[in-house]
Motif scaffolding. Structure first.
Motif, PDB file in Angstrom:
ATOM      1  N   VAL A  41       0.837  -1.197   0.040  1.00  0.00           N
ATOM      2  CA  VAL A  41       0.154   0.056   0.153  1.00  0.00           C
ATOM      3  C   VAL A  41       0.910   1.145   0.028  1.00  0.00           C
ATOM      4  O   VAL A  41       0.575   2.431  -0.454  1.00  0.00           O
ATOM      5  CB  VAL A  41      -0.986  -0.151   1.056  1.00  0.00           C
ATOM      6  N   ASP A  42       1.934   1.069   0.586  1.00  0.00           N
ATOM      7  CA  ASP A  42       2.877   2.331   0.584  1.00  0.00           C
ATOM      8  C   ASP A  42       3.790   2.497  -0.571  1.00  0.00           C
ATOM      9  O   ASP A  42       4.864   3.422  -0.434  1.00  0.00           O
ATOM     10  CB  ASP A  42       3.857   2.336   2.056  1.00  0.00           C
ATOM     11  N   GLU A  43       3.559   1.720  -1.429  1.00  0.00           N
ATOM     12  CA  GLU A  43       4.118   1.742  -2.930  1.00  0.00           C
ATOM     13  C   GLU A  43       5.647   1.428  -2.802  1.00  0.00           C
ATOM     14  O   GLU A  43       6.479   1.757  -3.382  1.00  0.00           O
ATOM     15  CB  GLU A  43       4.208   3.295  -3.380  1.00  0.00           C
ATOM     16  N   ARG A  44       5.923   0.547  -1.760  1.00  0.00           N
ATOM     17  CA  ARG A  44       7.239  -0.225  -1.455  1.00  0.00           C
ATOM     18  C   ARG A  44       7.225  -1.520  -2.281  1.00  0.00           C
ATOM     19  O   ARG A  44       6.297  -2.300  -2.216  1.00  0.00           O
ATOM     20  CB  ARG A  44       7.634  -0.469   0.093  1.00  0.00           C
ATOM     21  N   ARG A  45       8.291  -1.850  -3.011  1.00  0.00           N
ATOM     22  CA  ARG A  45       8.493  -2.929  -4.001  1.00  0.00           C
ATOM     23  C   ARG A  45       8.174  -4.153  -3.033  1.00  0.00           C
ATOM     24  O   ARG A  45       8.863  -4.206  -2.007  1.00  0.00           O
ATOM     25  CB  ARG A  45       9.811  -2.955  -4.445  1.00  0.00           C
ATOM     26  N   ALA A  46       7.481  -4.925  -3.553  1.00  0.00           N
ATOM     27  CA  ALA A  46       6.969  -6.293  -2.568  1.00  0.00           C
ATOM     28  C   ALA A  46       7.083  -7.495  -3.740  1.00  0.00           C
ATOM     29  O   ALA A  46       6.520  -7.400  -4.998  1.00  0.00           O
ATOM     30  CB  ALA A  46       5.699  -6.241  -2.049  1.00  0.00           C
ATOM     31  N   TYR A  47       7.898  -8.400  -3.370  1.00  0.00           N
ATOM     32  CA  TYR A  47       8.278  -9.668  -4.137  1.00  0.00           C
ATOM     33  C   TYR A  47       7.141 -11.068  -3.523  1.00  0.00           C
ATOM     34  O   TYR A  47       7.489 -11.958  -3.133  1.00  0.00           O
ATOM     35  CB  TYR A  47       9.530 -10.194  -4.138  1.00  0.00           C
ATOM     36  N   THR A  48       5.910 -10.729  -3.850  1.00  0.00           N
ATOM     37  CA  THR A  48       4.801 -11.660  -3.285  1.00  0.00           C
ATOM     38  C   THR A  48       4.611 -12.878  -4.233  1.00  0.00           C
ATOM     39  O   THR A  48       4.371 -13.808  -3.564  1.00  0.00           O
ATOM     40  CB  THR A  48       3.449 -11.104  -2.890  1.00  0.00           C
ATOM     41  N   GLY A  49       4.726 -12.726  -5.532  1.00  0.00           N
ATOM     42  CA  GLY A  49       4.474 -13.768  -6.431  1.00  0.00           C
ATOM     43  C   GLY A  49       2.795 -14.126  -6.479  1.00  0.00           C
ATOM     44  O   GLY A  49       2.279 -14.847  -6.936  1.00  0.00           O
ATOM     45  N   GLU A  50       2.055 -12.983  -5.621  1.00  0.00           N
ATOM     46  CA  GLU A  50       0.627 -13.214  -5.723  1.00  0.00           C
ATOM     47  C   GLU A  50       0.027 -12.769  -7.194  1.00  0.00           C
ATOM     48  O   GLU A  50       0.121 -11.634  -7.785  1.00  0.00           O
ATOM     49  CB  GLU A  50      -0.095 -12.103  -4.740  1.00  0.00           C
ATOM     50  N   ILE A  51      -0.529 -13.898  -7.736  1.00  0.00           N
ATOM     51  CA  ILE A  51      -1.533 -13.485  -8.880  1.00  0.00           C
ATOM     52  C   ILE A  51      -3.113 -13.581  -8.819  1.00  0.00           C
ATOM     53  O   ILE A  51      -3.218 -14.347  -7.923  1.00  0.00           O
ATOM     54  CB  ILE A  51      -1.017 -14.493  -9.886  1.00  0.00           C
ATOM     55  N   VAL A  52      -3.409 -12.523  -9.546  1.00  0.00           N
ATOM     56  CA  VAL A  52      -4.915 -12.280  -9.258  1.00  0.00           C
ATOM     57  C   VAL A  52      -5.655 -12.283 -10.676  1.00  0.00           C
ATOM     58  O   VAL A  52      -5.195 -11.500 -11.335  1.00  0.00           O
ATOM     59  CB  VAL A  52      -5.189 -11.148  -8.494  1.00  0.00           C
ATOM     60  N   THR A  53      -6.683 -13.276 -10.831  1.00  0.00           N
ATOM     61  CA  THR A  53      -7.412 -12.972 -12.050  1.00  0.00           C
ATOM     62  C   THR A  53      -8.561 -12.298 -11.748  1.00  0.00           C
ATOM     63  O   THR A  53      -9.708 -12.762 -11.063  1.00  0.00           O
ATOM     64  CB  THR A  53      -7.698 -14.127 -12.807  1.00  0.00           C
ATOM     65  N   THR A  54      -9.003 -11.014 -12.674  1.00  0.00           N
ATOM     66  CA  THR A  54     -10.243 -10.464 -12.352  1.00  0.00           C
ATOM     67  C   THR A  54     -11.008 -10.186 -13.503  1.00  0.00           C
ATOM     68  O   THR A  54     -10.282 -10.151 -14.734  1.00  0.00           O
ATOM     69  CB  THR A  54      -9.970  -9.160 -11.350  1.00  0.00           C
ATOM     70  N   SER A  55     -12.199  -9.816 -13.687  1.00  0.00           N
ATOM     71  CA  SER A  55     -13.097  -9.347 -14.623  1.00  0.00           C
ATOM     72  C   SER A  55     -12.855  -7.879 -14.949  1.00  0.00           C
ATOM     73  O   SER A  55     -12.169  -7.195 -14.082  1.00  0.00           O
ATOM     74  CB  SER A  55     -14.602  -9.705 -14.530  1.00  0.00           C
ATOM     75  N   LEU A  56     -13.049  -7.364 -16.194  1.00  0.00           N
ATOM     76  CA  LEU A  56     -12.903  -6.142 -16.313  1.00  0.00           C
ATOM     77  C   LEU A  56     -13.731  -5.232 -15.613  1.00  0.00           C
ATOM     78  O   LEU A  56     -13.421  -3.912 -15.271  1.00  0.00           O
ATOM     79  CB  LEU A  56     -12.987  -5.733 -18.129  1.00  0.00           C
ATOM     80  N   GLU A  57     -14.885  -5.421 -15.550  1.00  0.00           N
ATOM     81  CA  GLU A  57     -15.685  -4.922 -14.480  1.00  0.00           C
ATOM     82  C   GLU A  57     -15.128  -4.617 -13.212  1.00  0.00           C
ATOM     83  O   GLU A  57     -15.166  -3.297 -12.640  1.00  0.00           O
ATOM     84  CB  GLU A  57     -17.054  -5.685 -14.302  1.00  0.00           C
ATOM     85  N   GLU A  58     -14.594  -5.653 -12.720  1.00  0.00           N
ATOM     86  CA  GLU A  58     -14.013  -5.343 -11.307  1.00  0.00           C
ATOM     87  C   GLU A  58     -12.867  -4.583 -11.425  1.00  0.00           C
ATOM     88  O   GLU A  58     -12.410  -3.799 -10.611  1.00  0.00           O
ATOM     89  CB  GLU A  58     -13.794  -6.665 -10.713  1.00  0.00           C
ATOM     90  N   LEU A  59     -11.926  -4.561 -12.441  1.00  0.00           N
ATOM     91  CA  LEU A  59     -10.877  -3.698 -12.789  1.00  0.00           C
ATOM     92  C   LEU A  59     -11.125  -2.094 -12.602  1.00  0.00           C
ATOM     93  O   LEU A  59     -10.363  -1.541 -12.137  1.00  0.00           O
ATOM     94  CB  LEU A  59     -10.098  -4.114 -14.012  1.00  0.00           C
ATOM     95  N   GLU A  60     -12.441  -1.860 -13.108  1.00  0.00           N
ATOM     96  CA  GLU A  60     -12.657  -0.514 -12.933  1.00  0.00           C
ATOM     97  C   GLU A  60     -12.709   0.256 -11.756  1.00  0.00           C
ATOM     98  O   GLU A  60     -12.695   1.233 -11.569  1.00  0.00           O
ATOM     99  CB  GLU A  60     -14.320  -0.224 -13.791  1.00  0.00           C
ATOM    100  N   SER A  61     -12.927  -0.769 -10.668  1.00  0.00           N
ATOM    101  CA  SER A  61     -12.743  -0.178  -9.470  1.00  0.00           C
ATOM    102  C   SER A  61     -11.463   0.250  -8.850  1.00  0.00           C
ATOM    103  O   SER A  61     -11.262   0.800  -7.909  1.00  0.00           O
ATOM    104  CB  SER A  61     -13.633  -1.201  -8.487  1.00  0.00           C
ATOM    105  N   LEU A  62     -10.566  -0.478  -9.402  1.00  0.00           N
ATOM    106  CA  LEU A  62      -8.933   0.154  -8.997  1.00  0.00           C
ATOM    107  C   LEU A  62      -8.658   1.252  -9.915  1.00  0.00           C
ATOM    108  O   LEU A  62      -9.079   1.667 -11.073  1.00  0.00           O
ATOM    109  CB  LEU A  62      -8.220  -1.137  -9.924  1.00  0.00           C
ATOM    110  N   THR A  63      -7.669   1.784  -9.243  1.00  0.00           N
ATOM    111  CA  THR A  63      -7.196   3.206  -9.907  1.00  0.00           C
ATOM    112  C   THR A  63      -5.983   2.937 -10.681  1.00  0.00           C
ATOM    113  O   THR A  63      -4.713   2.250 -10.190  1.00  0.00           O
ATOM    114  CB  THR A  63      -6.582   4.286  -8.460  1.00  0.00           C
TER     115      THR A  63
END
Length: 146
Positions: A41-63
């Protein structure tokens, strides 16, 4: 929504995935987008390997946001490079000290190759080969592969 381009970055806050910055790493036709979490959240680089698949409609809620890799201060970059050189040399020397016999052989080859012309009467290629073999030996021993 327009289809996001690969390598675009989105900030997630209050979404059903952990908060942070995600990079677009794939698109599946017209319906879904694959995101990789690249910063917290603080824009510090994170090497998590977390992959998320989302729909285009849900992507609209992201900035849409900037790449978090591009916001490191110059001092941080320089300091980390100096630290990396220090630790690399320290580990290299420790590996040489941990393997004294191969290290001695490699140093002897380099020394004979560099100064042997004054003592021995051999073709130049022999001394050059000694320097090359000794240098490769030091690199091999110092790399910790023994």
């Amino acid at each position: 929504m327009n289809h996001p381009k690969l390598y675009e970055h989105f900030k997630s806050e209050g979404f059903d995935v952990p908060d942070g910055i995600y990079r677009v790493v794939g698109r599946d036709g017209e319906a879904t987008v694959t995101l990789l979490r690249v910063a917290d959240v603080d824009e510090r680089r994170a090497y998590t390997g977390e992959i998320v698949t989302t729909s285009l409609e849900e992507l609209e809620s992201l900035t849409l946001t900037e790449n978090p890799d591009g916001n490191l201060p110059l001092r941080t970059v320089l300091t980390s490079n100096v630290d990396m050189i220090y630790w690399s040399l320290r580990v290299f020397i420790q590996q040489l000290a941990a393997n004294p016999f191969p290290t001695t052989v490699a140093v002897t080859l380099v020394a004979v190759g560099a100064f042997g012309e004054q003592i021995f009467s051999l073709p130049e290629i022999v001394f050059s080969s000694f320097v090359l073999l000794g240098s490769l030996g030091l690199a091999y021993v110092g790399s910790g592969r023994l």
